[in-house]
Design a protein around this motif. Sequence first.
Motif, mmCIF file in Angstrom:
data_model
loop_
_atom_site.group_PDB
_atom_site.id
_atom_site.type_symbol
_atom_site.label_atom_id
_atom_site.label_comp_id
_atom_site.label_asym_id
_atom_site.label_seq_id
_atom_site.Cartn_x
_atom_site.Cartn_y
_atom_site.Cartn_z
ATOM 1 N N VAL A 1 -0.200 -0.690 56.898
ATOM 2 C CA VAL A 1 -0.551 0.676 57.331
ATOM 3 C C VAL A 1 0.235 1.755 56.610
ATOM 4 C CG1 VAL A 1 -1.454 0.329 59.643
ATOM 5 C CG2 VAL A 1 1.003 0.378 59.298
ATOM 6 N N LEU A 2 1.330 1.389 55.986
ATOM 7 C CA LEU A 2 2.150 2.425 55.354
ATOM 8 C C LEU A 2 1.745 2.699 53.918
ATOM 9 C CD1 LEU A 2 5.674 1.564 56.755
ATOM 10 C CD2 LEU A 2 4.170 3.413 57.433
ATOM 11 N N ASP B 1 -3.427 5.760 65.329
ATOM 12 C CA ASP B 1 -4.674 5.848 64.594
ATOM 13 C C ASP B 1 -4.398 6.609 63.311
ATOM 14 O OD1 ASP B 1 -4.739 8.575 65.274
ATOM 15 O OD2 ASP B 1 -5.711 8.113 67.165
ATOM 16 N N ALA B 2 -5.462 6.865 62.565
ATOM 17 C CA ALA B 2 -5.255 7.388 61.210
ATOM 18 C C ALA B 2 -5.080 8.908 61.164
ATOM 19 C CB ALA B 2 -6.420 6.962 60.326
ATOM 20 N N LEU C 1 -3.478 12.586 61.172
ATOM 21 C CA LEU C 1 -2.201 13.117 60.691
ATOM 22 C C LEU C 1 -1.345 13.600 61.863
ATOM 23 C CD1 LEU C 1 -3.351 15.356 57.704
ATOM 24 C CD2 LEU C 1 -2.272 13.135 57.567
ATOM 25 N N LEU C 2 -2.008 13.893 62.984
ATOM 26 C CA LEU C 2 -1.343 14.404 64.190
ATOM 27 C C LEU C 2 -0.622 15.719 63.932
ATOM 28 C CD1 LEU C 2 0.076 11.026 65.488
ATOM 29 C CD2 LEU C 2 -1.894 12.242 66.383
ATOM 30 N N GLU D 1 6.898 9.504 54.372
ATOM 31 C CA GLU D 1 5.610 10.133 54.628
ATOM 32 C C GLU D 1 5.229 9.982 56.092
ATOM 33 O OE1 GLU D 1 2.583 8.972 51.857
ATOM 34 O OE2 GLU D 1 1.006 9.966 52.978
ATOM 35 N N PHE D 2 5.549 8.838 56.670
ATOM 36 C CA PHE D 2 5.247 8.615 58.087
ATOM 37 C C PHE D 2 5.989 9.609 58.971
ATOM 38 C CE2 PHE D 2 6.587 6.623 62.097
ATOM 39 C CZ PHE D 2 5.356 6.405 62.682
ATOM 40 N N GLN E 1 3.362 9.808 49.083
ATOM 41 C CA GLN E 1 3.084 8.715 48.149
ATOM 42 C C GLN E 1 2.196 9.177 47.001
ATOM 43 O OE1 GLN E 1 2.835 4.557 49.882
ATOM 44 N NE2 GLN E 1 2.269 5.771 51.635
ATOM 45 N N THR F 1 -7.826 13.009 59.428
ATOM 46 C CA THR F 1 -7.150 11.731 59.230
ATOM 47 C C THR F 1 -6.571 11.677 57.825
ATOM 48 O OG1 THR F 1 -9.239 10.768 58.596
ATOM 49 C CG2 THR F 1 -8.570 10.476 60.868
ATOM 50 N N SER F 2 -5.675 10.730 57.618
ATOM 51 C CA SER F 2 -4.985 10.676 56.334
ATOM 52 C C SER F 2 -5.942 10.229 55.245
ATOM 53 C CB SER F 2 -3.779 9.756 56.414
ATOM 54 O OG SER F 2 -4.161 8.447 56.191
ATOM 55 N N GLY G 1 -2.166 7.521 50.949
ATOM 56 C CA GLY G 1 -0.842 7.084 51.384
ATOM 57 C C GLY G 1 -0.829 6.507 52.779
ATOM 58 N N THR G 2 0.170 6.904 53.550
ATOM 59 C CA THR G 2 0.396 6.331 54.867
ATOM 60 C C THR G 2 -0.797 6.570 55.797
ATOM 61 O OG1 THR G 2 2.708 6.766 54.525
ATOM 62 C CG2 THR G 2 2.045 6.315 56.752
ATOM 63 N N HIS G 3 -1.196 5.494 56.474
ATOM 64 C CA HIS G 3 -2.381 5.610 57.333
ATOM 65 C C HIS G 3 -2.041 6.043 58.746
ATOM 66 C CE1 HIS G 3 -4.903 3.818 54.225
ATOM 67 N NE2 HIS G 3 -3.827 3.107 53.949
ATOM 68 N N ILE G 4 -0.792 5.833 59.156
ATOM 69 C CA ILE G 4 -0.398 6.282 60.494
ATOM 70 C C ILE G 4 0.721 7.303 60.331
ATOM 71 C CG2 ILE G 4 -1.081 4.193 61.719
ATOM 72 C CD1 ILE G 4 1.793 3.234 61.544
ATOM 73 N N HIS G 5 0.846 8.173 61.310
ATOM 74 C CA HIS G 5 1.852 9.218 61.215
ATOM 75 C C HIS G 5 2.647 9.351 62.497
ATOM 76 C CE1 HIS G 5 -0.194 10.474 57.547
ATOM 77 N NE2 HIS G 5 0.906 11.161 57.271
ATOM 78 N N ASP G 6 3.839 9.848 62.334
ATOM 79 C CA ASP G 6 4.705 10.163 63.455
ATOM 80 C C ASP G 6 4.045 11.279 64.276
ATOM 81 O OD1 ASP G 6 8.073 9.939 63.762
ATOM 82 O OD2 ASP G 6 7.049 11.548 64.819
ATOM 83 N N ALA G 7 4.248 11.236 65.592
ATOM 84 C CA ALA G 7 3.570 12.220 66.446
ATOM 85 C C ALA G 7 4.199 13.612 66.356
ATOM 86 C CB ALA G 7 3.578 11.737 67.895
#
Lengths: 462, 398
Positions: A309-310, A379-380, A382-383, A437-438, A447, B41-42, B45-51
């Motif tokens: 996932v990263l 989920d995918a 960006l939040l 990035e996360f 990335q 959505t992304s 790169g990264t598919h999940i993100h910090d809230a």
Amino acid sequence: MANLIKTKRGLDIQLSGKAQEQIVSENSLISEVIALIPDHYRGIIPKLMVKEGDKVKAGSPIFHDKTFLEMNFVSPVSGNILAVTRGDRRKVLSITIQREAITSYQKFDVKPVSSLSGEQIKAQLLTSGLWSFIKQRPYDVIANPTHTPKAIYISTFDTAPLAPDYEFILKGQTADFQAGIDAIQKLTFRKVQLGIKAGTASTDFRATKNVEITEYDGKHPIGNVGIQIHHTNPINKGDVVWTINVQDVLFIGRFFNKGIVDLTKTIALTGPEVTNPRYFKTLVGSNIEPFVKSNINSTKTLRFISGNVLSGLQISANGFLDPFSSQITVIAEGSETHELFGWAMPRFNKFSTTRMYFNGITNNKLIQKLFGKINYEYDARLLGGVRAIVMSGEYDKVLPMDILPEFLIKAMIAGNIDKMEALGAYEIAPEDVALCEFVCTSKLPLQLIVRKALDNMKKEME
Amino acid sequence: MSALKNFIDKQKPHFEKGGKLEKLHSIFDGLETFLFVPNATSKSGTHIHDAADTKRTMVIVILALVPALLFGMYNVGYQHFLAIGQSVGLWSEFIYGFLAVLPFIVVSYGVGLGIEFTVAQIKGHEIQEGFLVSGFLIPLIVPIDTPLWMVAVATAFAVIFAKEVFGGTGMNIFNVALVTRAFLFFAYPTFMSGDVVWVRTAQTFGLGAGTPVDGYSGATVLGQVATSEISNPQITNILGNPIGFIDGFLGFIPGSIGETSTLAILIGAAVLLITGVASWKTMFSVFAGGAILALVFNMWGPNTAAAHFPWFNHLVFGGFAFGAVFMATDPVTSARTETGKYIYGFLIGAMTIIIRVLNPGYPEGMMLAILLMNIFAPLIDYYVVEANIKRRLKRIVK
């Protein structure tokens, strides 16, 4: 006793859907159509060697590099070339091959590794297409065969979320692994550097001969080969280090043991939306549909990732595996979710490394005992909105390297090659900044920034 | 919730390209992302993100400012009724203060967000939330009797020339709220540096009519110290009664609206530190720098009231605590390296005391110290980064 390197910085993201240790191996799991996608191979310019309708064997060259003509990229199966898809300016997007039921292999004349010189091994790897699995730092591209690297690194463990267990995958294939190591060894002066997870009862990897073993202890991204290089033999200007994945060493070993190109690999199908996460035996370039189709939660829009996932690549539900990943991850896309006032809500089911949410409390052992454990939803999305960098010190917490990531990223955005060089761009691959990035509150595509900067830097320097 | 979502979705086409309200696209977008978490959505790169995102961050800063604001409102009323010699009780005092402070908030947000929205629309950007904090800070750092038009002019100046010309949120060199304050300070010096602006003596919306009692003086504590002829004057409140450290800590003194109560500010500091939004390194270093330098002046300083003002008093009077907690820690304008934060903070604290003690013109030094260090923050970072580069180069030799 092997050397031990410990790191403190990093982050292990807990995702549900880890693959059970069970390998499903059926011929039907390999799709009828196999694809080669030149874009997956970084740093080369493809030149086609076949046309539609041609018959190929497993191991026959499909295209080669324009700069190093002897560097072949070969078919993993035998069959007919189904189609060559081209994009703008006739760029080759993909080559699809209709697979025959019974694979016929191109025979290579191989001798035992011990009797071959480094140059002979290099030549054989280039013709057989196995060279494409050797990557180099700097730039994180396919290795330049004219270099002699100062070291070759292999990480035997992956710390990314839900990563496959290579110890498990390796079972029964140690002879191939050893042969692969012996072959690679001849390409460099130093012993091959094998990174092992500290404290594991790993026996097969530890028993490998002809290597120098270093143990690593820490959170993700310690399993990334880039972090391991940084802590043992950092890349300075002018240095070249090569890296190979565990399963790709097996390809090389098989080649020298049997004289054929057998790109069979074990893939972990993982992720919260997979009903029965397991390992599957399949082939480089296979379509993921056969083993994903009936094994997923189909009530939501899903995202399929070739890799973790990263740092994995997004593919479609009937997309093709990229040659370097040993994992498929399926997560919810989340684009139908509309959270009201998300910025103000407690959002107990969301994960954050910051203390702006309540993970400190919900991760507490006692609280979990009393109120039950929360499975964080991922989920995918960006939040959040994409912004300029606002917060400072976020990236440092998840990059266990003596590098100032924020300043490196800014130099990359600005395209300042001197600064990039001084700040450590030679040591970095996009996957190393995946955690940055996360955690980024400004939701920047780090990335992508690193990838573009490295490509640009390579062009300028060569 | 879904009804609201449907309504929004129905309106959306009007604001998109070609819609009749296309010109208000940014405002619509800003409102939509305010209501709902964006579902983008992304793409790479990264598919999940910090809230955590910038909105969440800004909201936490605002939350941390609330105690200072509430106390500030109360204190405005308290000082007013003290000045006119009436005793009306806590709620009346608060309501008076609330009504007196509210226009500042309205003006600050109105002017600032108006400019932000306009610029976002012109540039085709998303509306960014940076001004939510700046707009909340501005009312807290101005004296209560500042005319609203001055606040409006100063805010407009700051948002345009300290922020938008640099590229908006995250790109500014100077703290936007402090530029507003500095603009007021330098553009209207006769008005802003006297003794009359710190306590509101006039009535507000018909409330609290009266005239100041005999012996009233609106001088702030630092003002009294700066103008004192002797080296250890007795500091007093607005009626001439002696006050000390504890009054400064609790905040029942004249001053800018939000800066008086160190206690309320420390509650905010706790919120910022627990959530990790502000850097403890910066915050701690400001206090350390201020305390150490004040102590040095206490022991070896010139024979003036400011030099002999006890070091602990320096930390609770004036804007010291407010600046340390909410201004110095602004991540955009502060040093961005971890080592740099210690240096940056320490120098702010030290510089504040130097200005207070050695500069006869300005009783308060916090604003100037932070603005000055805003300029030097990139330089501090430059040396920290150079040290990293040198360390990395040394590896080749080994």
